[in-house]
Write an enzyme that holds these catalytic residues in place. Structure first.
Site, mmCIF file in Angstrom:
data_model
loop_
_atom_site.group_PDB
_atom_site.id
_atom_site.type_symbol
_atom_site.label_atom_id
_atom_site.label_comp_id
_atom_site.label_asym_id
_atom_site.label_seq_id
_atom_site.Cartn_x
_atom_site.Cartn_y
_atom_site.Cartn_z
ATOM 1 N N GLY A 1 14.682 -5.319 -0.168
ATOM 2 C CA GLY A 1 14.825 -4.169 -1.050
ATOM 3 C C GLY A 1 15.656 -4.405 -2.294
ATOM 4 O O GLY A 1 16.037 -3.442 -2.965
ATOM 5 N N ARG B 1 9.368 -14.096 0.493
ATOM 6 C CA ARG B 1 8.698 -12.835 0.800
ATOM 7 C C ARG B 1 9.261 -12.204 2.064
ATOM 8 O O ARG B 1 9.418 -10.985 2.146
ATOM 9 C CB ARG B 1 7.189 -13.091 0.968
ATOM 10 C CG ARG B 1 6.368 -11.860 1.325
ATOM 11 C CD ARG B 1 6.282 -10.897 0.170
ATOM 12 N NE ARG B 1 5.339 -9.821 0.416
ATOM 13 C CZ ARG B 1 5.092 -8.842 -0.444
ATOM 14 N NH1 ARG B 1 5.708 -8.820 -1.612
ATOM 15 N NH2 ARG B 1 4.224 -7.894 -0.174
ATOM 16 N N GLU C 1 0.824 -1.199 0.000
ATOM 17 C CA GLU C 1 0.000 0.000 0.000
ATOM 18 C C GLU C 1 0.865 1.258 0.000
ATOM 19 O O GLU C 1 0.575 2.229 -0.704
ATOM 20 C CB GLU C 1 -0.916 -0.009 1.226
ATOM 21 C CG GLU C 1 -1.982 -1.092 1.206
ATOM 22 C CD GLU C 1 -2.710 -1.201 2.532
ATOM 23 O OE1 GLU C 1 -2.498 -0.328 3.389
ATOM 24 O OE2 GLU C 1 -3.465 -2.166 2.716
ATOM 25 N N ASN D 1 1.868 -8.279 -6.353
ATOM 26 C CA ASN D 1 1.725 -7.267 -7.400
ATOM 27 C C ASN D 1 2.390 -7.659 -8.720
ATOM 28 O O ASN D 1 3.619 -7.636 -8.828
ATOM 29 C CB ASN D 1 2.324 -5.951 -6.878
ATOM 30 C CG ASN D 1 2.071 -4.791 -7.809
ATOM 31 O OD1 ASN D 1 1.481 -4.941 -8.871
ATOM 32 N ND2 ASN D 1 2.526 -3.614 -7.409
#
Length: 425
Positions: free
Chosen positions: A312, A273, A65, A337
Site C-alpha cells: 500500500g 509485486r 479489478e 497498470n
C-alpha cells in the site's frame, strides 16, 4: 432458458466440495490476519447491515479489478445520491486497499463462495437491486442466483483470457445460460466484444466500453514519508522498479549496475509485486554486491537500492521519481497498470509482455507516454537517455499525464450507461 446439464452437475460438485473449499479460504484469510468473523463472509455470513433503499453490488476478484471500480462507484454515487454500494472481493490484500479508498456510502465484504449455501445467505441478507461484475469473474451460480433474486446485472471491463474463451466456447449451452443474465456487457475493446458474442453472449447487449483502470485515480500517498525519503536521498537521481515478479529482479539489478557505471549516485527503489518475497529479493541484491536498505525494517533509503517490500505504499515511490519501470512484463505475465504511474506524473517503462494492457500500451507508445524494453541493456539505455536529457524526460512526463487526463473524461459516459441499463435512473 432450459438449465444445462453441465450447470446442474457444477452445482452438485460445489455442494460436495464446499466443506473443503470453505476451510481452505477461511484459513487463508486468517493467516493474512483477517478476523475470523470477517473470514466467514466467504460462506455468506454478513458482518454489516444492509442500508435502506437502493443497493448496488460491485464484485471484483483481484486488487486491480477492485481499485479500478472505485472511481466508477464514486461517480455513480454522485449521480444517485440515495443509493448505497456493496463491493466484494476475495483477498485480504484487496480488502486492505479498498478500505484505504472506500467511496461514500459503500461497504466491503468478502465474496461468497460459488455454492448454494453461501450464496443463499448472502443474497437473502443483501438482496441487491443491481449487480455489476468486473473483468473475468464469471461464477455460474453467483450470476444465475443473483439474476433469479431479481437484480439487474452488468459485466464491465470484460476481459477473458484466450484459455477462458476456448473453455467457454466448448460449452456453448452453459455459456449462453450464464451470459444471458446480463442486461449490459461492456468490454475493454472491440476484439473482446466480438469474442464475447462468439461464446454466445447476447449480441444486442454487448458493447465496447473503456478500461476502467484508467479511471482509478492516483495511488494514496503519505506526505510525511515522502518528505523523509526525499530528505534521505538529497539530490541523488532516482528511478523506480515496481511490481516486479520472480525472475525479473535479476534483470532490473543488472540494469542498475550498468547505470551506476555512468551515474554513480543513482538510486533504485525496488518494489516487488508481492511484499512477502522481500527476503528472497534481499538475497538477490546481496548477491550483486550492491548496498541496500529495507523498508519493511523501517529503514530510509541509503546506498544503491531501497527495497520497498511493503503493502500500500507504492504511490509514495511513484511520487518521488518521474522514471518508473513496471514489472510483470519482462516475462509472459501480462503487465501491470500504467495509468497509476502516469497519474503520479511519471513516464512509464515496461517489458514487452503487456497483453493485459495491449491497446493501452500501444496508444501510450504512439503518444510518447510509455516505452517498451527487451532486456537489461535496453532498460539501462532508456533510463540513461531520460537521466541525461531533462527536456526529453519532462516531455515524456507531460505526455503521460495528458494521456490519462484525456481518458478520465469518459467515466461519466460509462456511469450513465450503467445507470440506464440497470434501471437506476
Amino acid at each position: 432458458m432450459r438449465v444445462p446439464f453441465l450447470y446442474r452437475t457444477y452445482v452438485a460438485l460445489s455442494m460436495a466440495l464446499l466443506p473443503f473449499a470453505s476451510r481452505h479460504v477461511i484459513n487463508k484469510l486468517r493467516k493474512a490476519d483477517v478476523p475470523t468473523h470477517r473470514a466467514h463472509e466467504r460462506i455468506g455470513h454478513a458482518t454489516e447491515n444492509r442500508a435502506e433503499g437502493t443497493l448496488i453490488w460491485f464484485h471484483a476478484a483481484s486488487v486491480g479489478e477492485s481499485l479500478s471500480v472505485l472511481a466508477l462507484i464514486t461517480r455513480m454515487g454522485a449521480a444517485l445520491p440515495d443509493a448505497h454500494f456493496l463491493i466484494t472481493s476475495g483477498t485480504a490484500t484487496s480488502a486492505a486497499l479498498i478500505a484505504q479508498r472506500m467511496p461514500p456510502r459503500c461497504v466491503h465484504q468478502f465474496a461468497p463462495l460459488d455454492a448454494p449455501g453461501p450464496l443463499k445467505r448472502f443474497l437473502k441478507h443483501w438482496h441487491p437491486d443491481a449487480a455489476v461484475f468486473v473483468e473475468s469473474e464469471l461464477w455460474p451460480q453467483m450470476l444465475r442466483r443473483t439474476h433469479a433474486a431479481g437484480a439487474k446485472m452488468a459485466l464491465v471491463n470484460a476481459r477473458l483470457s484466450e484459455g477462458s474463451l476456448k473453455a467457454w466456447a466448448k460449452r456453448p449451452k452453459l455459456a449462453a445460460y450464464v451470459l444471458d443474465v446480463f442486461d449490459l456487457i461492456l468490454t475493454q475493446n472491440d476484439a473482446m466484444a466480438e469474442a464475447m458474442v462468439r461464446i454466445h453472449a447476447p449480441a444486442a447487449r454487448v458493447a465496447r466500453g473503456q478500461n476502467l483502470k484508467s479511471f482509478a485515480g492516483p495511488l494514496p500517498t503519505d506526505e510525511d514519508l515522502i518528505f523523509e525519503t526525499r530528505a534521505a536521498l538529497g539530490h541523488r537521481p532516482l528511478w523506480v522498479a515496481a511490481s516486479t515478479h520472480e525472475g525479473e529482479e535479476k534483470t532490473v539489478l543488472a540494469a542498475h549496475k550498468l547505470l551506476l557505471e555512468k551515474h554513480p549516485d543513482l538510486h533504485l527503489i525496488l518494489g516487488p509485486r508481492h511484499p512477502e518475497r522481500g527476503t528472497q529479493v534481499a538475497q538477490l541484491i546481496s548477491d550483486t554486491g550492491l548496498s541496500y536498505t529495507h523498508r519493511s525494517r523501517g529503514d530510509l533509503p541509503e546506498g544503491a537500492i531501497y527495497l520497498a517490500d511493503t503493502l500500500g505504499e507504492l504511490g509514495n515511490w511513484y511520487a518521488l521519481s518521474d522514471i518508473v519501470f513496471l514489472g510483470g512484463s519482462l516475462l509472459p505475465i501480462g503487465g501491470h497498470n500504467p495509468f497509476e504511474v502516469a497519474q503520479s506524473e511519471a513516464t512509464v517503462l515496461s517489458g514487452n509482455h503487456v497483453f493485459n494492457f495491449a491497446e493501452t500500451y500501444a496508444d501510450m507508445e504512439t503518444a510518447g507516454a510509455a516505452r517498451l524494453v527487451a532486456d537489461a541493456e535496453d532498460l539501462a539505455a532508456q533510463i540513461d537517455g531520460l537521466l541525461c536529457d531533462s527536456q526529453r524526460r519532462n516531455t515524456a512526463v507531460t505526455v503521460a499525464k495528458n494521456f490519462v487526463n484525456a481518458e478520465t473524461g469518459k467515466l461519466d459516459i460509462i456511469a450513465s450507461r450503467l445507470i440506464n441499463a440497470l434501471g437506476l435512473s
